[in-house]
Design a protein around this motif. Structure first.
Motif, PDB file in Angstrom:
ATOM      1  N   SER A  38       0.830  -1.207   0.000  1.00  0.00           N
ATOM      2  CA  SER A  38       0.000   0.000   0.000  1.00  0.00           C
ATOM      3  C   SER A  38       0.863   1.255   0.000  1.00  0.00           C
ATOM      4  O   SER A  38       0.599   2.197  -0.753  1.00  0.00           O
ATOM      5  N   VAL A  39       1.890   1.254   0.831  1.00  0.00           N
ATOM      6  CA  VAL A  39       2.799   2.404   0.876  1.00  0.00           C
ATOM      7  C   VAL A  39       3.494   2.580  -0.471  1.00  0.00           C
ATOM      8  O   VAL A  39       3.591   3.698  -0.988  1.00  0.00           O
ATOM      9  N   CYS A  40       3.963   1.492  -1.060  1.00  0.00           N
ATOM     10  CA  CYS A  40       4.623   1.576  -2.371  1.00  0.00           C
ATOM     11  C   CYS A  40       3.665   2.081  -3.453  1.00  0.00           C
ATOM     12  O   CYS A  40       4.047   2.884  -4.303  1.00  0.00           O
ATOM     13  N   PHE A  41       2.430   1.613  -3.419  1.00  0.00           N
ATOM     14  CA  PHE A  41       1.441   2.028  -4.408  1.00  0.00           C
ATOM     15  C   PHE A  41       1.148   3.524  -4.308  1.00  0.00           C
ATOM     16  O   PHE A  41       1.143   4.242  -5.309  1.00  0.00           O
ATOM     17  N   VAL A  42       0.908   4.018  -3.108  1.00  0.00           N
ATOM     18  CA  VAL A  42       0.598   5.446  -2.924  1.00  0.00           C
ATOM     19  C   VAL A  42       1.826   6.300  -3.203  1.00  0.00           C
ATOM     20  O   VAL A  42       1.720   7.372  -3.808  1.00  0.00           O
ATOM     21  N   LEU A  43       3.004   5.835  -2.801  1.00  0.00           N
ATOM     22  CA  LEU A  43       4.234   6.565  -3.116  1.00  0.00           C
ATOM     23  C   LEU A  43       4.409   6.676  -4.622  1.00  0.00           C
ATOM     24  O   LEU A  43       4.761   7.748  -5.139  1.00  0.00           O
ATOM     25  N   SER A  44       4.134   5.606  -5.345  1.00  0.00           N
ATOM     26  CA  SER A  44       4.202   5.642  -6.811  1.00  0.00           C
ATOM     27  C   SER A  44       3.202   6.635  -7.387  1.00  0.00           C
ATOM     28  O   SER A  44       3.516   7.371  -8.326  1.00  0.00           O
ATOM     29  N   ALA A  45       2.006   6.652  -6.822  1.00  0.00           N
ATOM     30  CA  ALA A  45       0.993   7.610  -7.292  1.00  0.00           C
ATOM     31  C   ALA A  45       1.450   9.046  -7.057  1.00  0.00           C
ATOM     32  O   ALA A  45       1.254   9.914  -7.918  1.00  0.00           O
ATOM     33  N   LEU A  46       2.064   9.317  -5.908  1.00  0.00           N
ATOM     34  CA  LEU A  46       2.566  10.663  -5.636  1.00  0.00           C
ATOM     35  C   LEU A  46       3.673  11.041  -6.609  1.00  0.00           C
ATOM     36  O   LEU A  46       3.703  12.168  -7.127  1.00  0.00           O
ATOM     37  N   LEU A  47       4.583  10.133  -6.861  1.00  0.00           N
ATOM     38  CA  LEU A  47       5.694  10.432  -7.770  1.00  0.00           C
ATOM     39  C   LEU A  47       5.231  10.603  -9.212  1.00  0.00           C
ATOM     40  O   LEU A  47       5.691  11.500  -9.918  1.00  0.00           O
ATOM     41  N   LEU A  48       4.306   9.753  -9.647  1.00  0.00           N
ATOM     42  CA  LEU A  48       3.842   9.812 -11.032  1.00  0.00           C
ATOM     43  C   LEU A  48       2.949  11.016 -11.308  1.00  0.00           C
ATOM     44  O   LEU A  48       2.881  11.481 -12.448  1.00  0.00           O
ATOM     45  N   SER A  49       2.275  11.522 -10.298  1.00  0.00           N
ATOM     46  CA  SER A  49       1.388  12.663 -10.519  1.00  0.00           C
ATOM     47  C   SER A  49       2.027  13.990 -10.116  1.00  0.00           C
ATOM     48  O   SER A  49       1.344  15.003 -10.039  1.00  0.00           O
ATOM     49  N   ALA A  50       3.329  13.989  -9.883  1.00  0.00           N
ATOM     50  CA  ALA A  50       4.027  15.218  -9.500  1.00  0.00           C
ATOM     51  C   ALA A  50       4.073  16.190 -10.671  1.00  0.00           C
ATOM     52  O   ALA A  50       4.178  15.796 -11.833  1.00  0.00           O
ATOM     53  N   ASP A  51       3.995  17.476 -10.365  1.00  0.00           N
ATOM     54  CA  ASP A  51       4.009  18.521 -11.387  1.00  0.00           C
ATOM     55  C   ASP A  51       5.406  19.039 -11.686  1.00  0.00           C
ATOM     56  O   ASP A  51       5.574  19.912 -12.518  1.00  0.00           O
ATOM     57  N   TYR A  52       6.409  18.492 -11.007  1.00  0.00           N
ATOM     58  CA  TYR A  52       7.752  19.034 -11.139  1.00  0.00           C
ATOM     59  C   TYR A  52       8.328  18.668 -12.503  1.00  0.00           C
ATOM     60  O   TYR A  52       8.392  17.510 -12.866  1.00  0.00           O
ATOM     61  N   GLY A  53       8.767  19.657 -13.276  1.00  0.00           N
ATOM     62  CA  GLY A  53       9.262  19.415 -14.624  1.00  0.00           C
ATOM     63  C   GLY A  53      10.753  19.632 -14.779  1.00  0.00           C
ATOM     64  O   GLY A  53      11.263  19.608 -15.883  1.00  0.00           O
ATOM     65  N   GLY A  54      11.468  19.829 -13.686  1.00  0.00           N
ATOM     66  CA  GLY A  54      12.902  20.078 -13.759  1.00  0.00           C
ATOM     67  C   GLY A  54      13.701  18.794 -13.915  1.00  0.00           C
ATOM     68  O   GLY A  54      13.156  17.704 -14.023  1.00  0.00           O
ATOM     69  N   PRO A  55      15.028  18.929 -13.911  1.00  0.00           N
ATOM     70  CA  PRO A  55      15.875  17.739 -14.009  1.00  0.00           C
ATOM     71  C   PRO A  55      15.742  16.854 -12.770  1.00  0.00           C
ATOM     72  O   PRO A  55      15.462  17.351 -11.678  1.00  0.00           O
ATOM     73  N   PRO A  56      15.942  15.553 -12.931  1.00  0.00           N
ATOM     74  CA  PRO A  56      15.762  14.632 -11.807  1.00  0.00           C
ATOM     75  C   PRO A  56      16.628  14.957 -10.593  1.00  0.00           C
ATOM     76  O   PRO A  56      16.186  14.769  -9.461  1.00  0.00           O
ATOM     77  N   ALA A  57      17.842  15.430 -10.812  1.00  0.00           N
ATOM     78  CA  ALA A  57      18.725  15.718  -9.677  1.00  0.00           C
ATOM     79  C   ALA A  57      18.159  16.813  -8.780  1.00  0.00           C
ATOM     80  O   ALA A  57      18.351  16.792  -7.565  1.00  0.00           O
TER      81      ALA A  57
END
Length: 190
Positions: free
Chosen positions: A96-115
Protein backbone atom coordinates in the motif's frame (compact mmCIF):
# COMPACT_ATOMS: atom_id res chain seq x y z
CA UNK A 1 17.82 14.92 24.41
CA UNK A 2 14.25 15.77 25.39
CA UNK A 3 13.39 16.82 21.83
CA UNK A 4 14.79 13.52 20.51
CA UNK A 5 12.86 11.49 23.06
CA UNK A 6 9.65 13.43 22.41
CA UNK A 7 9.92 13.07 18.61
CA UNK A 8 10.64 9.34 18.84
CA UNK A 9 7.53 8.80 20.93
CA UNK A 10 5.25 11.09 18.96
CA UNK A 11 6.32 9.52 15.65
CA UNK A 12 4.56 6.34 16.74
CA UNK A 13 1.25 7.82 17.81
CA UNK A 14 0.47 11.50 18.29
CA UNK A 15 1.97 13.53 15.46
CA UNK A 16 3.06 16.52 17.52
CA UNK A 17 6.34 18.12 16.64
CA UNK A 18 8.63 20.44 18.57
CA UNK A 19 11.18 20.74 15.75
CA UNK A 20 10.88 21.46 12.04
CA UNK A 21 10.51 18.01 10.46
CA UNK A 22 11.60 19.36 7.07
CA UNK A 23 14.94 20.44 8.55
CA UNK A 24 15.91 17.06 10.02
CA UNK A 25 18.85 15.01 8.74
CA UNK A 26 18.26 11.97 6.52
CA UNK A 27 19.34 9.61 9.31
CA UNK A 28 16.76 11.07 11.66
CA UNK A 29 14.07 10.89 8.98
CA UNK A 30 14.89 7.22 8.37
CA UNK A 31 14.49 6.47 12.07
CA UNK A 32 11.20 8.40 12.17
CA UNK A 33 9.96 6.56 9.06
CA UNK A 34 10.71 3.24 10.75
CA UNK A 35 8.97 4.26 13.97
CA UNK A 36 5.93 5.57 12.06
CA UNK A 37 5.61 2.42 9.94
CA UNK A 38 5.78 0.18 13.00
CA UNK A 39 3.43 2.46 14.89
CA UNK A 40 1.73 1.86 18.20
CA UNK A 41 0.82 -1.22 20.19
CA UNK A 42 -2.37 -3.18 19.53
CA UNK A 43 -5.47 -1.92 21.25
CA UNK A 44 -4.40 1.69 20.97
CA UNK A 45 -5.68 4.28 18.53
CA UNK A 46 -2.25 4.68 16.92
CA UNK A 47 -1.70 3.43 13.39
CA UNK A 48 1.07 1.46 11.73
CA UNK A 49 1.58 -2.27 11.49
CA UNK A 50 1.76 -2.45 15.31
CA UNK A 51 4.67 -3.31 17.56
CA UNK A 52 3.60 -6.92 17.94
CA UNK A 53 3.63 -7.48 14.18
CA UNK A 54 7.13 -6.02 13.91
CA UNK A 55 8.26 -8.18 16.84
CA UNK A 56 6.76 -11.31 15.30
CA UNK A 57 8.46 -10.56 11.98
CA UNK A 58 11.79 -10.25 13.79
CA UNK A 59 11.14 -13.51 15.65
CA UNK A 60 10.28 -15.28 12.37
CA UNK A 61 13.55 -14.12 10.82
CA UNK A 62 15.52 -15.06 13.94
CA UNK A 63 14.00 -18.54 14.02
CA UNK A 64 14.66 -19.13 10.33
CA UNK A 65 18.27 -17.93 10.62
CA UNK A 66 18.76 -20.42 13.45
CA UNK A 67 17.27 -23.20 11.30
CA UNK A 68 14.11 -23.66 13.33
CA UNK A 69 10.70 -24.35 11.85
CA UNK A 70 8.67 -23.13 14.82
CA UNK A 71 8.78 -19.66 16.34
CA UNK A 72 9.29 -19.94 20.08
CA UNK A 73 9.43 -17.10 22.60
CA UNK A 74 9.29 -17.22 26.41
CA UNK A 75 8.82 -21.01 26.33
CA UNK A 76 5.76 -20.70 24.09
CA UNK A 77 5.22 -21.51 20.40
CA UNK A 78 3.52 -18.92 18.21
CA UNK A 79 0.78 -20.53 16.03
CA UNK A 80 1.53 -20.69 12.31
CA UNK A 81 -1.80 -19.04 11.42
CA UNK A 82 -0.82 -15.98 13.47
CA UNK A 83 2.59 -15.84 11.79
CA UNK A 84 1.03 -16.05 8.34
CA UNK A 85 -1.48 -13.34 9.23
CA UNK A 86 1.35 -11.12 10.48
CA UNK A 87 3.32 -11.54 7.26
CA UNK A 88 0.17 -10.81 5.22
CA UNK A 89 -0.51 -7.60 7.15
CA UNK A 90 3.08 -6.36 6.81
CA UNK A 91 3.17 -7.23 3.11
CA UNK A 92 -0.19 -5.52 2.47
CA UNK A 93 0.97 -2.42 4.36
CA UNK A 94 4.25 -2.31 2.44
CA UNK A 95 2.52 -2.72 -0.91
CA UNK A 96 0.00 0.00 0.00
CA UNK A 97 2.80 2.40 0.88
CA UNK A 98 4.62 1.58 -2.37
CA UNK A 99 1.44 2.03 -4.41
CA UNK A 100 0.60 5.45 -2.92
CA UNK A 101 4.23 6.56 -3.12
CA UNK A 102 4.20 5.64 -6.81
CA UNK A 103 0.99 7.61 -7.29
CA UNK A 104 2.57 10.66 -5.64
CA UNK A 105 5.69 10.43 -7.77
CA UNK A 106 3.84 9.81 -11.03
CA UNK A 107 1.39 12.66 -10.52
CA UNK A 108 4.03 15.22 -9.50
CA UNK A 109 4.01 18.52 -11.39
CA UNK A 110 7.75 19.03 -11.14
CA UNK A 111 9.26 19.42 -14.62
CA UNK A 112 12.90 20.08 -13.76
CA UNK A 113 15.87 17.74 -14.01
CA UNK A 114 15.76 14.63 -11.81
CA UNK A 115 18.73 15.72 -9.68
CA UNK A 116 16.86 18.85 -8.57
CA UNK A 117 13.72 16.95 -7.65
CA UNK A 118 15.46 14.07 -5.87
CA UNK A 119 14.57 15.49 -2.45
CA UNK A 120 10.88 15.01 -3.28
CA UNK A 121 11.29 11.25 -2.95
CA UNK A 122 12.17 11.57 0.72
CA UNK A 123 9.36 14.06 1.30
CA UNK A 124 6.81 11.93 -0.54
CA UNK A 125 7.73 8.74 1.31
CA UNK A 126 7.57 10.61 4.62
CA UNK A 127 4.10 11.96 3.80
CA UNK A 128 2.94 8.51 2.64
CA UNK A 129 4.09 6.62 5.72
CA UNK A 130 2.80 9.39 7.98
CA UNK A 131 -0.60 9.06 6.27
CA UNK A 132 -0.55 5.26 6.52
CA UNK A 133 0.32 5.33 10.21
CA UNK A 134 -2.17 8.17 10.84
CA UNK A 135 0.59 10.07 12.61
CA UNK A 136 -0.02 13.55 11.24
CA UNK A 137 3.61 14.61 10.85
CA UNK A 138 4.60 16.44 7.70
CA UNK A 139 7.71 17.84 6.07
CA UNK A 140 5.71 20.96 5.09
CA UNK A 141 4.98 19.49 1.68
CA UNK A 142 1.21 19.03 1.90
CA UNK A 143 0.17 22.56 0.84
CA UNK A 144 2.18 22.25 -2.39
CA UNK A 145 0.64 18.93 -3.46
CA UNK A 146 -1.76 18.83 -6.38
CA UNK A 147 -5.28 17.43 -6.13
CA UNK A 148 -4.52 13.82 -7.22
CA UNK A 149 -1.67 13.68 -4.71
CA UNK A 150 -3.87 14.97 -1.91
CA UNK A 151 -6.55 12.42 -2.79
CA UNK A 152 -3.96 9.64 -2.74
CA UNK A 153 -2.87 10.70 0.75
CA UNK A 154 -6.48 10.92 1.92
CA UNK A 155 -7.09 7.36 0.72
CA UNK A 156 -3.87 6.27 2.41
CA UNK A 157 -5.02 7.79 5.71
CA UNK A 158 -8.32 5.96 5.46
CA UNK A 159 -6.64 2.68 4.50
CA UNK A 160 -4.08 3.11 7.26
CA UNK A 161 -6.76 3.61 9.89
CA UNK A 162 -9.14 0.90 8.70
CA UNK A 163 -7.05 -1.35 6.47
CA UNK A 164 -4.72 -3.41 8.68
CA UNK A 165 -7.39 -4.13 11.26
CA UNK A 166 -9.97 -5.03 8.61
CA UNK A 167 -7.43 -7.21 6.81
CA UNK A 168 -6.60 -9.03 10.04
CA UNK A 169 -10.26 -9.71 10.78
CA UNK A 170 -11.00 -10.86 7.23
CA UNK A 171 -8.03 -13.21 7.26
CA UNK A 172 -9.12 -14.60 10.61
CA UNK A 173 -12.66 -15.25 9.35
CA UNK A 174 -11.42 -16.87 6.14
CA UNK A 175 -9.30 -19.35 8.08
CA UNK A 176 -11.44 -22.46 7.77
CA UNK A 177 -10.26 -26.01 8.16
CA UNK A 178 -10.08 -28.08 5.00
CA UNK A 179 -10.57 -31.82 4.99
CA UNK A 180 -7.84 -32.28 2.40
CA UNK A 181 -4.38 -31.01 1.49
CA UNK A 182 -2.64 -30.70 -1.85
CA UNK A 183 0.69 -32.30 -2.63
CA UNK A 184 3.63 -30.16 -1.56
CA UNK A 185 5.95 -28.54 -4.07
CA UNK A 186 9.39 -27.09 -3.33
CA UNK A 187 10.33 -23.66 -4.68
CA UNK A 188 13.86 -22.27 -4.69
CA UNK A 189 14.15 -19.07 -2.66
CA UNK A 190 17.03 -16.85 -1.61
Amino acid sequence: MLASLFQSITARTAGFNTVDIGGLANETLLLMLTLMFIGASPGSTGGGIKTTSASLLFLIMWSRLRGREEVNVFNRTIPRELLQRTISIILAASLSVCFVLSALLLSADYGGPPAESRHLFVEYIFETISAFATVGLSMNLTPSLNTPQKLALILMMFAGRVGPLTLAFSLARMATRKNFTYAEEGVMVG
